[in-house]
Every structure is written in C-alpha cells, then in structure tokens.
Design an enzyme around this catalytic site. Structure first.
Site, short mmCIF file in Angstrom:
data_model
loop_
_atom_site.label_atom_id
_atom_site.label_comp_id
_atom_site.label_asym_id
_atom_site.label_seq_id
_atom_site.Cartn_x
_atom_site.Cartn_y
_atom_site.Cartn_z
N ASP A 127 1.00 -1.20 -0.04
CA ASP A 127 0.02 0.00 -0.11
C ASP A 127 0.93 1.28 -0.09
OD1 ASP A 127 -2.13 1.58 0.18
OD2 ASP A 127 -2.96 0.94 1.92
N SER A 128 0.18 2.26 -0.48
CA SER A 128 1.03 3.70 -0.57
C SER A 128 0.74 4.45 0.56
CB SER A 128 0.66 4.56 -1.64
OG SER A 128 -0.72 4.54 -1.93
#
Length: 290
Positions: A127-128
């Site tokens: 995930d960012s």
C-alpha cells in the site's frame, strides 16, 4: 512505452493493500495527520454484513496518517536453485517506504540510479498510504550496495538496509504473507466497550471481504480498467484511467487535467496539470508522450 504504461496501470489496479508491523525511521518524518478518503463506499461493493451485528460499531477512522497502517512483509520463501552456485548472483535488500506504492518507489529509485525499473524485482506490492517494509532483489553487477544506499539517501520517502547476497531473485508469489498493525482513531467511547467487540471478533472471526482497496484509491475505477485490458481495448483502458472518475475529482487542478485529456486529447497539458499524487495517471501520460 504504451505497453509499459498499461502494465503499470494494470499492476496498480490489481495491487493489494496488505498488512504490517515494525517501526520505521520514516515514521518520524511522515507522522503528520493526512486526510484519507476512499473513492467508493462499502455499501457500493457489497460490504454490508458483519459477524457482530448485535454489538454495533465502535466508530473511528483508519489511515488518518501513514503511520496508522504499518506493513511488514514476511521474509519471502523461494525454491532452491537447480544447481549450487559458487557465488550468489543476486543482491537482496529491505525497502522501507511511505506515501509511495511499490511501483512508484521502484520507479523513483531506478530514476535516481539511471537504470530501468525492471532492474529490480519484488515478491508483491504494498500500500502507498502506509509505512511498509519489503524485500527487493537486483542482479549483482548491475548495481552494488553503495550505489543503492546513495540513491535512497536522496529520496525522502524511502530508505534501504539489510543487504545480503542470495541465489535467486524474488518473483511474484514468493512472499509468505504480511504482518500488520493498525491504529483506529476517534473511537466512540460511549458506544459498546471496545474490549467486548474485540473479544467477539476474536471468537467469531471476520468476513474476509474483497476490500475497498481493490476498487481503486488512486482515482481509477479498477473494474473498468481490468475489463478493458482483458478485452484488449487499450484506448478505453487509458480513458478509464485519465477520464473523470464517477465520484468527482480531488481538486480543480485535477479536473482541469482530466478535461484537457477528455475534451482535447492534450496529453502534454494534462501531464502538466495533473497533481503529483495522481501518480498512475502521470505514468500513463508520460509514456504516451514518449
């Protein structure tokens, strides 16, 4: 170039936001609260049933800041090489990142080193909007440890450490899983006691839904992108990425960028106007202009 952009788009569209758990040095640098808004609601994708309906909710919000969602990749497991090698041919290291997807982090590192992104391989995507840790491999001879460390030092949203030599590179599926730690902020303390709800979930488990992250948190409606890709309708795929999202744009600048593409097919102006956080859109536009 277009093929690369489409591959990046598909990979981002299918990326899993998996979970967590070690404190990273970047937590101090990126701990400020950040508003996080999903582009779809749970009801829209069928997330309507729960294992504890009689208890009600405890309220709260997830991912108010990157340090609220910490992901640690379980050390990847790989099959042994077919024949023992005199010297391992691959360099492996740990990549720590925040506010960057895995593909974006690799792209930044590769650009700083002036090598193609394909120089690096990973076991999965993280995930960012999180603090994440994962292993990365690169062939020895292409780059060395000092080069990679210097490049990472110039990039504020990532860090590298724990270098070692290995016999085989990482590939998709080599990850053994992820550990995660979540912070939930703003609980409704007057509602059902948190301990009661947590105990019930521990006993009954939870429904492993196909979560919101699979439907696009970067402004892209992932099902439309995937459908066009499978049908080899690449123009429609690009339009699904660069067109107006059904939920609206995040800013006037983003609206202007998408308008430049939708109404005039002006990729150069669209790229100039597209906000930095729309990294997928910027990747596609940059590839189309090459």
């Amino acid at each position: 170039a277009l093929a690369l952009a489409l591959a990046l788009a598909l990979a981002s569209a299918l990326a899993l936001a998996l979970a967590l758990a070690v404190q990273l040095p970047m937590a101090q640098r990126h701990g400020a609260p950040t508003r996080y808004q999903p582009f779809v609601e749970e009801q829209e994708v069928g997330i309507t049933e729960h294992t504890t309906p009689e208890l009600g909710g405890i309220g709260g919000r997830l991912k108010m800041r990157p340090s609220d969602f910490i992901v640690e990749e379980v050390h990847p497991q790989r099959p042994p090489p077919p024949e023992p090698e005199a010297e391992p041919q691959w360099l492996e290291f740990t990549l720590h990142k925040t506010l960057l997807g895995t593909l974006d982090a690799i792209q930044e590192l590769a650009a700083e080193l002036r090598v193609p992104p394909a120089t690096f391989t990973v076991a999965g995507l993280k995930d960012s909007h999180a603090l994440t840790t994962q292993r990365v491999t690169v062939r020895r001879g292409a780059l060395d440890e000092q080069q990679i460390r210097r490049a990472a030092d110039a990039l504020p949203r990532l860090a590298v450490d724990s270098f070692c030599c290995v016999a085989r590179p990482l590939k998709a599926g080599h990850s053994s899983g992820n550990r995660f730690r979540l912070a939930v902020r703003g609980l409704l303390t007057a509602a059902q006691p948190t301990e009661v709800v947590v105990s019930a979930v521990r006993q009954r488990g939870f429904i492993n839904y196909y979560g919101l992250q699979r439907f696009g948190h970067t402004g892209t409606r992932n099902p439309a992108v995937g459908r066009a890709y499978l049908a080899r309708q690449y123009s429609q795929m690009v339009d699904a990425i660069l067109g107006y999202p059904p939920w609206g744009c995040g800013s006037a600048k983003e609206t202007a960028a998408r308008t430049a593409w939708v109404q005039a097919r002006n990729g150069r102006l669209a790229l100039q106007l597209m906000p930095p956080q729309c990294s997928l859109e910027r990747h596609v536009l940059a590839a189309l202009l090459r």
